[in-house]
Design a protein around this motif. Structure first.
Motif, PDB file in Angstrom:
ATOM      1  N   TYR A  21      75.309  18.172  59.621  1.00  0.00           N
ATOM      2  CA  TYR A  21      74.077  18.519  58.918  1.00  0.00           C
ATOM      3  C   TYR A  21      74.155  19.887  58.272  1.00  0.00           C
ATOM      4  O   TYR A  21      73.168  20.380  57.726  1.00  0.00           O
ATOM      5  CB  TYR A  21      72.903  18.471  59.889  1.00  0.00           C
ATOM      6  N   ILE A  22      75.318  20.484  58.279  1.00  0.00           N
ATOM      7  CA  ILE A  22      75.463  21.831  57.713  1.00  0.00           C
ATOM      8  C   ILE A  22      75.136  21.824  56.229  1.00  0.00           C
ATOM      9  O   ILE A  22      74.434  22.711  55.733  1.00  0.00           O
ATOM     10  CB  ILE A  22      76.884  22.369  57.964  1.00  0.00           C
ATOM     11  N   LEU A  23      75.622  20.830  55.515  1.00  0.00           N
ATOM     12  CA  LEU A  23      75.350  20.777  54.076  1.00  0.00           C
ATOM     13  C   LEU A  23      73.867  20.614  53.790  1.00  0.00           C
ATOM     14  O   LEU A  23      73.334  21.230  52.855  1.00  0.00           O
ATOM     15  CB  LEU A  23      76.129  19.628  53.434  1.00  0.00           C
ATOM     16  N   ILE A  24      73.192  19.815  54.596  1.00  0.00           N
ATOM     17  CA  ILE A  24      71.755  19.618  54.406  1.00  0.00           C
ATOM     18  C   ILE A  24      71.014  20.922  54.667  1.00  0.00           C
ATOM     19  O   ILE A  24      70.110  21.302  53.914  1.00  0.00           O
ATOM     20  CB  ILE A  24      71.246  18.494  55.327  1.00  0.00           C
ATOM     21  N   PHE A  31      67.454  25.808  48.378  1.00  0.00           N
ATOM     22  CA  PHE A  31      66.300  25.273  47.668  1.00  0.00           C
ATOM     23  C   PHE A  31      65.056  26.124  47.914  1.00  0.00           C
ATOM     24  O   PHE A  31      64.363  26.521  46.977  1.00  0.00           O
ATOM     25  CB  PHE A  31      66.039  23.828  48.097  1.00  0.00           C
ATOM     26  N   PHE A  32      64.771  26.412  49.193  1.00  0.00           N
ATOM     27  CA  PHE A  32      63.561  27.172  49.492  1.00  0.00           C
ATOM     28  C   PHE A  32      63.669  28.626  49.071  1.00  0.00           C
ATOM     29  O   PHE A  32      62.657  29.246  48.717  1.00  0.00           O
ATOM     30  CB  PHE A  32      63.194  27.040  50.973  1.00  0.00           C
ATOM     31  N   ALA A  33      64.875  29.183  49.062  1.00  0.00           N
ATOM     32  CA  ALA A  33      65.046  30.542  48.561  1.00  0.00           C
ATOM     33  C   ALA A  33      64.746  30.596  47.057  1.00  0.00           C
ATOM     34  O   ALA A  33      64.037  31.500  46.594  1.00  0.00           O
ATOM     35  CB  ALA A  33      66.454  31.040  48.850  1.00  0.00           C
ATOM     36  N   CYS A  34      65.263  29.625  46.317  1.00  0.00           N
ATOM     37  CA  CYS A  34      64.986  29.579  44.874  1.00  0.00           C
ATOM     38  C   CYS A  34      63.505  29.329  44.607  1.00  0.00           C
ATOM     39  O   CYS A  34      62.914  29.949  43.724  1.00  0.00           O
ATOM     40  CB  CYS A  34      65.825  28.501  44.208  1.00  0.00           C
ATOM     41  N   LYS A  35      62.912  28.438  45.393  1.00  0.00           N
ATOM     42  CA  LYS A  35      61.492  28.134  45.220  1.00  0.00           C
ATOM     43  C   LYS A  35      60.638  29.368  45.512  1.00  0.00           C
ATOM     44  O   LYS A  35      59.676  29.642  44.805  1.00  0.00           O
ATOM     45  CB  LYS A  35      61.108  26.985  46.149  1.00  0.00           C
ATOM     46  N   SER A  36      61.004  30.128  46.542  1.00  0.00           N
ATOM     47  CA  SER A  36      60.263  31.345  46.878  1.00  0.00           C
ATOM     48  C   SER A  36      60.400  32.378  45.775  1.00  0.00           C
ATOM     49  O   SER A  36      59.426  33.060  45.420  1.00  0.00           O
ATOM     50  CB  SER A  36      60.777  31.927  48.192  1.00  0.00           C
ATOM     51  N   LEU A  37      61.595  32.524  45.234  1.00  0.00           N
ATOM     52  CA  LEU A  37      61.812  33.486  44.157  1.00  0.00           C
ATOM     53  C   LEU A  37      60.994  33.119  42.928  1.00  0.00           C
ATOM     54  O   LEU A  37      60.347  33.976  42.323  1.00  0.00           O
ATOM     55  CB  LEU A  37      63.301  33.561  43.807  1.00  0.00           C
TER      56      LEU A  37
END
Length: 61
Positions: A21-24, A31-37
């Protein structure tokens, strides 16, 4: 030949972790870092526009 060995090692490593599950987890973090930015930058833009609108209202008085 040395480059091919490195590529084979990389492919083997990717094959090993792809079943985990490392890739997930990494994809979710990115994804959430980009969304937060994007959210933060949007917030700053709207606050700047709100300040401009407030200034225009104050100038009209």
């Amino acid at each position: 030949m040395d480059k091919i060995d490195h590529l084979e090692k990389l492919n083997n490593w990717i094959r090993i972790i792809s079943h985990n599950y490392i890739l997930i987890i990494v994809a979710a973090i990115i994804f959430f870092a980009c969304k937060s930015l994007i959210g933060y930058l949007t917030y700053r833009k709207f606050m700047r526009e709100l300040k401009e609108i407030k200034q225009l209202i104050e100038d009209k008085r």
